[in-house]
Design an enzyme around this catalytic site. Structure first.
Site, PDB file in Angstrom:
ATOM      1  CE  LYS A 216      25.601 -22.527 -33.796  1.00  0.00           C
ATOM      2  NZ  LYS A 216      25.815 -23.458 -32.510  1.00  0.00           N
TER       3      LYS A 216
ATOM      4  CD  GLU B  81      24.631 -34.602 -45.545  1.00  0.00           C
ATOM      5  OE1 GLU B  81      24.154 -35.704 -45.343  1.00  0.00           O
ATOM      6  OE2 GLU B  81      25.075 -34.337 -46.739  1.00  0.00           O
TER       7      GLU B  81
ATOM      8  CD  GLU C 187      20.120 -39.724 -34.398  1.00  0.00           C
ATOM      9  OE1 GLU C 187      19.382 -38.682 -34.260  1.00  0.00           O
ATOM     10  OE2 GLU C 187      21.111 -39.603 -35.212  1.00  0.00           O
TER      11      GLU C 187
ATOM     12  CB  CYS D 191      24.667 -39.226 -38.113  1.00  0.00           C
ATOM     13  SG  CYS D 191      26.236 -38.845 -39.214  1.00  0.00           S
TER      14      CYS D 191
HETATM   15  P1  NAD Z   1      21.407 -30.290 -33.016  1.00  0.00           P
HETATM   16  O1  NAD Z   1      20.580 -30.364 -34.202  1.00  0.00           O
HETATM   17  O2  NAD Z   1      20.778 -30.423 -31.786  1.00  0.00           O
HETATM   18  O3  NAD Z   1      22.609 -29.027 -33.324  1.00  0.00           O
HETATM   19  C1  NAD Z   1      23.225 -28.913 -34.621  1.00  0.00           C
HETATM   20  C2  NAD Z   1      23.591 -27.672 -34.726  1.00  0.00           C
HETATM   21  O4  NAD Z   1      22.506 -26.601 -34.626  1.00  0.00           O
HETATM   22  C3  NAD Z   1      24.288 -26.914 -33.397  1.00  0.00           C
HETATM   23  O5  NAD Z   1      25.235 -26.010 -33.806  1.00  0.00           O
HETATM   24  C4  NAD Z   1      23.193 -26.173 -32.858  1.00  0.00           C
HETATM   25  O6  NAD Z   1      23.770 -25.030 -31.927  1.00  0.00           O
HETATM   26  C5  NAD Z   1      22.354 -25.758 -33.923  1.00  0.00           C
HETATM   27  N1  NAD Z   1      21.181 -25.513 -33.379  1.00  0.00           N
HETATM   28  C6  NAD Z   1      20.310 -26.118 -32.411  1.00  0.00           C
HETATM   29  N2  NAD Z   1      19.056 -25.428 -32.227  1.00  0.00           N
HETATM   30  C7  NAD Z   1      19.080 -24.647 -33.389  1.00  0.00           C
HETATM   31  C8  NAD Z   1      17.949 -23.977 -33.838  1.00  0.00           C
HETATM   32  N3  NAD Z   1      16.659 -23.858 -33.229  1.00  0.00           N
HETATM   33  N4  NAD Z   1      18.258 -23.076 -34.842  1.00  0.00           N
HETATM   34  C9  NAD Z   1      19.349 -22.886 -35.437  1.00  0.00           C
HETATM   35  N5  NAD Z   1      20.598 -23.587 -34.930  1.00  0.00           N
HETATM   36  C10 NAD Z   1      20.434 -24.494 -34.203  1.00  0.00           C
HETATM   37  O7  NAD Z   1      22.209 -31.585 -33.372  1.00  0.00           O
HETATM   38  P2  NAD Z   1      23.718 -32.148 -32.423  1.00  0.00           P
HETATM   39  O8  NAD Z   1      22.840 -32.663 -31.156  1.00  0.00           O
HETATM   40  O9  NAD Z   1      24.611 -31.212 -32.172  1.00  0.00           O
HETATM   41  O10 NAD Z   1      24.087 -33.397 -33.067  1.00  0.00           O
HETATM   42  C11 NAD Z   1      23.638 -34.674 -33.272  1.00  0.00           C
HETATM   43  C12 NAD Z   1      22.617 -34.839 -34.501  1.00  0.00           C
HETATM   44  O11 NAD Z   1      23.594 -34.555 -35.555  1.00  0.00           O
HETATM   45  C13 NAD Z   1      22.320 -36.384 -34.610  1.00  0.00           C
HETATM   46  O12 NAD Z   1      20.850 -36.234 -34.865  1.00  0.00           O
HETATM   47  C14 NAD Z   1      23.036 -36.921 -35.317  1.00  0.00           C
HETATM   48  O13 NAD Z   1      22.598 -37.778 -36.100  1.00  0.00           O
HETATM   49  C15 NAD Z   1      23.228 -35.693 -36.518  1.00  0.00           C
HETATM   50  N6  NAD Z   1      24.540 -35.615 -37.478  1.00  0.00           N
HETATM   51  C16 NAD Z   1      24.315 -36.031 -38.511  1.00  0.00           C
HETATM   52  C17 NAD Z   1      25.273 -36.134 -39.503  1.00  0.00           C
HETATM   53  C18 NAD Z   1      25.369 -36.444 -40.997  1.00  0.00           C
HETATM   54  O14 NAD Z   1      26.146 -36.463 -41.813  1.00  0.00           O
HETATM   55  N7  NAD Z   1      24.114 -36.819 -41.518  1.00  0.00           N
HETATM   56  C19 NAD Z   1      26.594 -36.065 -39.071  1.00  0.00           C
HETATM   57  C20 NAD Z   1      26.865 -35.831 -37.745  1.00  0.00           C
HETATM   58  C21 NAD Z   1      25.652 -35.534 -36.658  1.00  0.00           C
END
Ligand code: NAD
Length: 500
Positions: A192, A267, A394, A302
């Site tokens: 997804k 992650e 963040e 991240c």
């Molecule tokens: P997000 O949590 O908003 O979304 C991530 C994914 O989850 C997307 O595919 C989204 O559609 C899905 N999602 C959103 N709400 C959901 C729900 N209620 N139930 C199930 N799935 C849902 O994150 P983002 O804004 O896409 O990415 C930014 C975040 O990701 C930042 O906090 C960043 O630090 C983190 N990140 C972490 C790493 C790592 O390796 N630790 C790497 C990249 C990004």
């Protein structure tokens, strides 16, 4: 470094792109069962790039059913590891042949600079898939130190059907980080992507089919949080590996608890410290790392080093060097190869980061602080105290918070005083102190006299609320997608021989 085209040439490639629209289920491109679509935008212009299938729980169910069928009949899960290797390496080679198209598609869909897409995102994704592919037929199982009357084998078996839920900040690279080890292990996957950035994942699925990946092994369901939730709650998904925000990651634990206790690997976010001590050498090089750590990918990283914890004695000299380096970080059209700072992912995210810029205006802004255009914010350095909003939350944008400290001990205490623990850096000429600091920092990756995440050979993941359950990258990533089975064989002549 990749040979880059001119701005005009990139625009021409972009105009000629054939953008994928449908989900990818059971080896073919399909619209959502409902027929619904959603728009995907170019973050740099706000213009609509195209439409993408708006999947829902019925599409997720179909994808999981197909993934399960593929897993159970062994078309991939029981294929010889050497044969799986060949497919993954072929996929990597096909991506290499289509690297330019993938780079431009990624830049258009995410606002990332073409410079980074060409030099980092796409080549790194290819490298990751090749690395995991080539690893598959070199991993051995184990035999335990049992008595000579027994043989006890410890085998790794693929977990089964895996849900992979991705963020938008490194769309193709995060996909590669997850499908590389998952497919190598023999799992079937349902991916997804983030709603903002589905395109390169869909293109990769087509290339995977061309490379000979059997139907049903790699499925892509496109859409937003509701699609992620359907995957998280599905009773026939054996595990979910999630990369995204801590808020969403927490929800996956609920989905698992409320459904089938699927394994969850998280992650998550970070508020990563970069410590610079008074004795740090070569401030020019330190400043280059600081700038890269804070502003690479517009700070939407991240592991972004978003807290500069600097000793008083070096602060002003370091910030002067940071300002010098930032002059080279041109903000502008991501398709211009001269540009280093592209667009924030969406207007909604731009508005959120703008909110932090307004908070910054009430603190001491040292560098930047301005909006360049709708969607674009210039790299900003602001001094604020430990515990302030800017130093704690963040931001996921181009804002670096400087926190002055008096001593090594204070620097470590401030660095660790956060709910996150993804990455950290320490700059000092004192080797013993550097390593002591690295040991004391509560983070999954600590870099010494540099900023980075390691590479494909080193595990990546967080302490504390930056995640748990497994690591991406390195041979350790395979642990996420395999489970251990013990096979105990009694070699004695009589069935009732005691086990010692
Ligand atoms: P997000 O949590 O908003 O979304 C991530 C994914 O989850 C997307 O595919 C989204 O559609 C899905 N999602 C959103 N709400 C959901 C729900 N209620 N139930 C199930 N799935 C849902 O994150 P983002 O804004 O896409 O990415 C930014 C975040 O990701 C930042 O906090 C960043 O630090 C983190 N990140 C972490 C790493 C790592 O390796 N630790 C790497 C990249 C990004």
């Amino acid at each position: 470094m990749t040979d880059l085209l001119t701005h005009e040439e990139y625009r021409a490639v972009a105009a000629a792109l054939d953008l994928p629209q449908n989900a990818w289920i059971d080896g073919s491109s399909r619209p959502a069962r409902s027929g619904k679509t959603f728009e995907t935008n170019n973050p740099a212009t706000g213009a609509v790039l195209g439409t993408v299938a708006a999947c829902d729980a019925t599409d997720v169910d179909l994808a999981v059913t197909k993934a399960r069928a593929a897993f159970e009949d062994g078309r991939w899960s029981r294929l010889h590891p050497g044969a799986r290797k060949e497919v993954l390496v072929r996929l990597a080679n096909l991506m290499d042949r289509n690297a330019r198209e993938l780079a431009v598609m990624e830049s258009l869909d995410s606002g990332k600079t073409i410079y980074d897409c060409e030099n980092v995102d796409i080549p790194e994704s290819i490298h990751v898939l090749k690395w995991h592919g080539e690893l598959i037929d070199k991993i051995y199982d184990q035999v335990s130190p049992a008595s000579t009357d027994h043989i006890a084998m410890i085998l790794r078996e693929p977990v089964g059907v895996v849900g992979l839920v991705l963020p938008w900040n490194f769309p193709l690279l995060m996909l590669a980080w997850k499908i590389g080890p998952a497919l190598a292990a023999g799992c079937s996957v349902v991916v997804k992507p983030a709603a903002e950035t589905s395109l390169t994942a869909l293109r990769l699925a087509e290339l995977a089919a061309d490379a000979g990946l059997p139907r049903g092994v790699l499925n892509i369901v496109t859409g937003g949080g509701d699609v992620g939730e359907a995957l998280g709650r599905h009773a026939d998904v054996d595990m979910v590996s999630f990369t995204g925000s801590t808020v969403t990651g927490r929800k996956f634990l609920h989905y698992s608890a409320d459904s089938n206790l699927k394994e969850i690997v998280l992650e998550l976010g970070g508020k990563n410290p970069c410590i610079v001590l008074d004795d740090a050498e070569d401030l020019d090089a330190v400043a280059a790392h600081v700038v890269n750590g804070a502003f690479w990918n517009m700070g939407q990283n991240c592991s972004a080093a978003s807290r500069l914890i600097v000793q008083h004695g070096v602060k002003d000299r370091l910030l002067a060097k940071v300002a010098e380096h930032l002059r080279e970080w041109v903000v502008g059209d991501p398709l211009n190869p001269e540009v280093r700072v592209g667009a924030l992912i969406s207007r909604a995210h731009f508005t959120k980061v703008l909110g932090y810029l307004k908070v910054a205006a009430k603190e001491t802004v040292v560098i930047g602080g301005k909006v360049v255009a709708e969607g674009f914010i210039e790299p900003t350095v602001v001094e604020a105290s430990h515990g302030s909003t800017l130093a704690s939350e963040e931001i996921f944008g181009p804002i670096l918070t400087v926190i002055p400290v008096g001593s090594f001990e204070e620097a470590i205490a401030v660095a660790n005083d956060t709910t996150y623990g993804l990455a950290a850096s320490i700059f000092t000429a004192n080797g013993k102190r550097a390593l002591r600091g690295a040991r004391m920092l509560r983070a999954g990756t600590v870099t010494v006299n540099s900023f980075g995440e390691g590479d494909i050979t080193t595990p990546f993941g967080g302490y504390k609320q930056s995640g748990f359950g497994g690591r991406d990258n390195a041979i350790h990533a395979h642990d996420q997608y395999t489970q251990l089975k013990t096979i105990w064989v009694d070699l004695s002549d009589t069935a009732d021989t005691a086990i010692e």
